[in-house]
Design a protein around this motif. Sequence first.
Motif, PDB file in Angstrom:
ATOM      1  N   ILE A  78      45.920  47.926  43.443  1.00 45.89           N
ATOM      2  CA  ILE A  78      46.145  47.451  44.814  1.00 45.89           C
ATOM      3  C   ILE A  78      46.108  45.919  44.839  1.00 45.89           C
ATOM      4  CG2 ILE A  78      45.190  47.392  47.165  1.00 45.89           C
ATOM      5  CD1 ILE A  78      44.257  50.339  46.602  1.00 45.89           C
ATOM      6  N   ALA A  79      45.149  45.330  44.141  1.00 48.60           N
ATOM      7  CA  ALA A  79      45.064  43.866  44.076  1.00 48.60           C
ATOM      8  C   ALA A  79      46.316  43.281  43.434  1.00 48.60           C
ATOM      9  CB  ALA A  79      43.814  43.452  43.296  1.00 48.60           C
ATOM     10  N   THR A  80      46.791  43.910  42.378  1.00 47.69           N
ATOM     11  CA  THR A  80      48.006  43.454  41.699  1.00 47.69           C
ATOM     12  C   THR A  80      49.219  43.598  42.611  1.00 47.69           C
ATOM     13  OG1 THR A  80      47.015  44.091  39.591  1.00 47.69           O
ATOM     14  CG2 THR A  80      49.390  43.752  39.609  1.00 47.69           C
ATOM     15  N   GLN A  81      49.260  44.683  43.366  1.00 44.40           N
ATOM     16  CA  GLN A  81      50.330  44.896  44.342  1.00 44.40           C
ATOM     17  C   GLN A  81      50.347  43.759  45.371  1.00 44.40           C
ATOM     18  OE1 GLN A  81      49.732  48.580  46.504  1.00 44.40           O
ATOM     19  NE2 GLN A  81      51.596  49.393  45.602  1.00 44.40           N
ATOM     20  N   PHE A  91      40.718  38.956  47.254  1.00 45.91           N
ATOM     21  CA  PHE A  91      39.306  39.220  47.026  1.00 45.91           C
ATOM     22  C   PHE A  91      39.105  40.718  46.952  1.00 45.91           C
ATOM     23  CE2 PHE A  91      39.389  35.192  49.228  1.00 45.91           C
ATOM     24  CZ  PHE A  91      38.481  34.430  48.515  1.00 45.91           C
ATOM     25  N   ILE A  92      38.381  41.145  45.935  1.00 47.66           N
ATOM     26  CA  ILE A  92      37.943  42.531  45.861  1.00 47.66           C
ATOM     27  C   ILE A  92      36.474  42.519  46.255  1.00 47.66           C
ATOM     28  CG2 ILE A  92      37.505  44.518  44.389  1.00 47.66           C
ATOM     29  CD1 ILE A  92      39.882  43.563  42.652  1.00 47.66           C
ATOM     30  N   SER A  93      36.187  43.159  47.365  1.00 46.10           N
ATOM     31  CA  SER A  93      34.825  43.225  47.874  1.00 46.10           C
ATOM     32  C   SER A  93      34.104  44.377  47.190  1.00 46.10           C
ATOM     33  CB  SER A  93      34.877  43.436  49.392  1.00 46.10           C
ATOM     34  OG  SER A  93      33.595  43.582  49.930  1.00 46.10           O
ATOM     35  N   GLY A  94      32.983  44.072  46.568  1.00 48.77           N
ATOM     36  CA  GLY A  94      32.226  45.085  45.842  1.00 48.77           C
ATOM     37  C   GLY A  94      31.836  46.260  46.719  1.00 48.77           C
ATOM     38  N   LEU A 114      35.205  45.848  37.970  1.00 50.99           N
ATOM     39  CA  LEU A 114      35.983  44.982  38.865  1.00 50.99           C
ATOM     40  C   LEU A 114      35.616  43.516  38.670  1.00 50.99           C
ATOM     41  CD1 LEU A 114      35.776  47.170  42.109  1.00 50.99           C
ATOM     42  CD2 LEU A 114      37.743  46.928  40.571  1.00 50.99           C
ATOM     43  N   LYS A 115      34.314  43.258  38.557  1.00 55.53           N
ATOM     44  CA  LYS A 115      33.823  41.883  38.386  1.00 55.53           C
ATOM     45  C   LYS A 115      34.351  41.282  37.083  1.00 55.53           C
ATOM     46  CE  LYS A 115      29.535  41.788  39.378  1.00 55.53           C
ATOM     47  NZ  LYS A 115      28.071  41.890  39.338  1.00 55.53           N
ATOM     48  N   GLU A 116      34.311  42.057  36.011  1.00 53.08           N
ATOM     49  CA  GLU A 116      34.798  41.570  34.715  1.00 53.08           C
ATOM     50  C   GLU A 116      36.283  41.254  34.768  1.00 53.08           C
ATOM     51  OE1 GLU A 116      33.363  40.530  31.812  1.00 53.08           O
ATOM     52  OE2 GLU A 116      31.624  40.684  33.138  1.00 53.08           O
ATOM     53  N   PHE A 117      37.048  42.111  35.420  1.00 54.29           N
ATOM     54  CA  PHE A 117      38.478  41.849  35.556  1.00 54.29           C
ATOM     55  C   PHE A 117      38.699  40.536  36.300  1.00 54.29           C
ATOM     56  CE2 PHE A 117      42.352  41.843  38.046  1.00 54.29           C
ATOM     57  CZ  PHE A 117      43.302  42.072  37.062  1.00 54.29           C
ATOM     58  N   CYS A 118      37.997  40.361  37.401  1.00 53.77           N
ATOM     59  CA  CYS A 118      38.181  39.160  38.218  1.00 53.77           C
ATOM     60  C   CYS A 118      37.789  37.896  37.454  1.00 53.77           C
ATOM     61  CB  CYS A 118      37.383  39.269  39.516  1.00 53.77           C
ATOM     62  SG  CYS A 118      38.052  40.519  40.641  1.00 53.77           S
ATOM     63  N   LYS A 119      36.787  37.990  36.602  1.00 56.30           N
ATOM     64  CA  LYS A 119      36.363  36.840  35.800  1.00 56.30           C
ATOM     65  C   LYS A 119      37.421  36.452  34.778  1.00 56.30           C
ATOM     66  CE  LYS A 119      31.645  37.742  35.116  1.00 56.30           C
ATOM     67  NZ  LYS A 119      30.561  37.849  34.141  1.00 56.30           N
ATOM     68  N   ASN A 124      44.260  34.693  40.579  1.00 54.60           N
ATOM     69  CA  ASN A 124      43.531  34.372  41.816  1.00 54.60           C
ATOM     70  C   ASN A 124      42.992  35.621  42.492  1.00 54.60           C
ATOM     71  OD1 ASN A 124      43.715  31.602  41.623  1.00 54.60           O
ATOM     72  ND2 ASN A 124      45.640  31.516  42.745  1.00 54.60           N
ATOM     73  N   ILE A 125      42.477  36.519  41.693  1.00 51.07           N
ATOM     74  CA  ILE A 125      41.801  37.697  42.220  1.00 51.07           C
ATOM     75  C   ILE A 125      40.307  37.458  41.999  1.00 51.07           C
ATOM     76  CG2 ILE A 125      41.505  40.191  42.092  1.00 51.07           C
ATOM     77  CD1 ILE A 125      44.394  40.346  41.014  1.00 51.07           C
TER      78      ILE A 125
END
Length: 167
Positions: A78-81, A91-94, A114-119, A124-125
Amino acid sequence: SLLNRIDRKLINNSLINCRSMFKFFNGATSEQLEYYVIPTLIKEKPDIVIIHIGSNDINAINVKKNNVDEIAQTILRIATQCKKSGVNDIFISGILPKHNLTLTKFVREINDVLKEFCKSNFFNIHFISNENINYDFISDDGVHLIKDGTHILASNFVNCIHDITHH
């Protein structure tokens, strides 16, 4: 449904040079939202998106199957979309803690993925940890937040948007 209780007027008054818009899909799983989000992205063309989903995916069946990666990957798709649709910052909210330790451990594992992916990404996610929300802020139904918890969640959102828009 967790966001239904957020005071949107308060959020908009806290934001500088932007306004918020909320889209609710009460009861939807992340898999269902993967399809619901497309029309909103096309119609609204947002610059910033906060994705707060996953709570409805957390249940005993998914814990037994250990679907951590499956749920996390759906949220990341969804974030990639959003990124492919031209959203500048995502932003992906935990996912928030649950009413029992087994489910909360499962939530923590998904949030860690999710956190590891964002790091490690370059899209810009960003990850909103929501670690300042614990059991004390969960209502008696075991799912929704009490008023103070809702305020903390809203503050987490506003603070992250400020961090992005002030750099």
